[in-house]
Motif scaffolding. Sequence first.
Motif, mmCIF file in Angstrom:
data_model
loop_
_atom_site.group_PDB
_atom_site.id
_atom_site.type_symbol
_atom_site.label_atom_id
_atom_site.label_comp_id
_atom_site.label_asym_id
_atom_site.label_seq_id
_atom_site.Cartn_x
_atom_site.Cartn_y
_atom_site.Cartn_z
ATOM 1 N N ALA A 74 -13.437 76.629 25.151
ATOM 2 C CA ALA A 74 -12.269 76.014 24.595
ATOM 3 C C ALA A 74 -11.998 76.357 23.112
ATOM 4 C CB ALA A 74 -12.392 74.353 24.776
ATOM 5 N N TYR A 75 -13.357 76.448 22.469
ATOM 6 C CA TYR A 75 -13.059 76.563 20.743
ATOM 7 C C TYR A 75 -13.152 78.069 20.770
ATOM 8 C CZ TYR A 75 -14.083 72.042 19.343
ATOM 9 O OH TYR A 75 -13.919 70.691 19.136
ATOM 10 N N SER A 76 -13.518 78.957 21.683
ATOM 11 C CA SER A 76 -13.186 80.471 21.419
ATOM 12 C C SER A 76 -11.609 80.663 21.716
ATOM 13 C CB SER A 76 -14.125 81.210 22.622
ATOM 14 O OG SER A 76 -15.258 80.874 22.527
ATOM 15 N N LEU A 77 -11.283 79.966 22.641
ATOM 16 C CA LEU A 77 -9.681 80.223 22.965
ATOM 17 C C LEU A 77 -8.727 79.616 21.594
ATOM 18 C CD1 LEU A 77 -9.434 79.308 26.698
ATOM 19 C CD2 LEU A 77 -9.543 81.726 25.412
ATOM 20 N N ILE A 78 -9.191 78.464 21.111
ATOM 21 C CA ILE A 78 -8.795 77.924 19.887
ATOM 22 C C ILE A 78 -8.523 78.746 18.759
ATOM 23 C CG2 ILE A 78 -8.773 76.204 18.138
ATOM 24 C CD1 ILE A 78 -9.765 74.085 20.402
ATOM 25 N N LYS A 79 -9.647 79.695 18.560
ATOM 26 C CA LYS A 79 -9.815 80.568 17.466
ATOM 27 C C LYS A 79 -8.923 81.729 17.686
ATOM 28 C CE LYS A 79 -11.545 80.448 13.956
ATOM 29 N NZ LYS A 79 -10.818 80.207 12.830
#
Length: 143
Positions: A74-79
């Motif tokens: 999720a945080y990878s996709l957010i970035k």
Amino acid sequence: MKQRLKIIICYLPLLLVSYFSFCQTAFKKDSTFVFSALAKAETHFTESHYDSALYYTDKAELYSKKNNYRKGLAYSLIKKTEIYIDKDELDKADVYPKQINLLGQQINDSLIMAVSIMQMAQIKMYGNKVDESIPLFEKCTRN
């Protein structure tokens, strides 16, 4: 038979503790790798080195998928979405917020869900769809 049962009862807690401590160590390793890659991506992003930033987000994303680490994914996709928004590649950015929101729901993380809604609103706003973005901004502040 009773002797075997006693041995099993004695060693079962030890096996469970070992198993759960291994799982916790694996989780820390996943978290460390993913967020280290995302920190490198952030460094490149702040210097407007978008290709390098995307390289590190891709690295974190692939690692998270391989190890079924949803929070890291999720945080990878957010970035990655943040990078595409900054590059003004809204079509590419629009691919990820729904996936991010779904991941947030799966792991019950309200911060991830709120960020995904905020990114949806940003994409609408920067795409000159202000009327569609306002309800999304309101929704992300309520979560």
